[in-house]
Design a protein around this motif. Structure first.
Motif, mmCIF file in Angstrom:
data_model
loop_
_atom_site.group_PDB
_atom_site.id
_atom_site.type_symbol
_atom_site.label_atom_id
_atom_site.label_comp_id
_atom_site.label_asym_id
_atom_site.label_seq_id
_atom_site.Cartn_x
_atom_site.Cartn_y
_atom_site.Cartn_z
ATOM 1 N N LYS A 21 50.941 45.817 35.778
ATOM 2 C CA LYS A 21 50.590 45.724 34.355
ATOM 3 C C LYS A 21 49.545 46.770 33.979
ATOM 4 O O LYS A 21 49.623 47.370 32.913
ATOM 5 N N ALA A 22 48.556 46.965 34.860
ATOM 6 C CA ALA A 22 47.503 47.941 34.580
ATOM 7 C C ALA A 22 48.078 49.355 34.486
ATOM 8 O O ALA A 22 47.624 50.157 33.666
ATOM 9 N N GLN A 24 50.724 50.136 33.211
ATOM 10 C CA GLN A 24 51.333 50.244 31.890
ATOM 11 C C GLN A 24 50.298 50.108 30.774
ATOM 12 O O GLN A 24 50.647 50.041 29.599
ATOM 13 N N GLY A 25 48.998 50.020 31.152
ATOM 14 C CA GLY A 25 47.933 49.947 30.162
ATOM 15 C C GLY A 25 47.473 48.541 29.808
ATOM 16 O O GLY A 25 46.599 48.374 28.963
ATOM 17 N N ASP A 26 48.056 47.525 30.418
ATOM 18 C CA ASP A 26 47.675 46.132 30.144
ATOM 19 C C ASP A 26 46.750 45.638 31.259
ATOM 20 O O ASP A 26 47.198 45.387 32.376
ATOM 21 N N TYR A 27 45.466 45.512 30.957
ATOM 22 C CA TYR A 27 44.470 45.123 31.957
ATOM 23 C C TYR A 27 44.105 43.641 31.891
ATOM 24 O O TYR A 27 43.183 43.207 32.556
ATOM 25 N N SER A 28 44.855 42.856 31.131
ATOM 26 C CA SER A 28 44.518 41.440 30.961
ATOM 27 C C SER A 28 44.559 40.664 32.278
ATOM 28 O O SER A 28 43.676 39.848 32.548
#
Length: 73
Positions: A21-22, A24-28
């Motif tokens: 996910k990270a 792809q820019g999603d660090y949640s």
């Protein structure tokens, strides 16, 4: 026993989806795991317990790099 053993332990199969996910820019998921592992002896919410305090899913058995974890490297 609870004060000497973490409630949720680091496992590569828990971390790998967060890496993906990270990338792809999603660090949640990274932030969620950071919070969980910053307090390893704390009782987590039922939601986090059911998500992270589980046995390894079958799809990760015999999967090199994710299935095997070593502390001796």
């Amino acid at each position: 026993m609870e004060s000497s053993n973490p409630n949720i332990t680091w496992r590569e199969w828990l971390i790998a989806p967060a890496y993906e996910k990270a990338a792809q820019g999603d660090y949640s998921l990274i932030k969620e795991l950071q919070n969980v592992f910053s307090n390893p002896y704390k009782q987590q919410s039922k939601e986090l317990e059911s998500k992270y305090n589980v046995m390894k899913p079958k799809q990760f058995f015999n999967l090199g790099g994710i299935s095997h974890y070593s502390c001796s490297s």
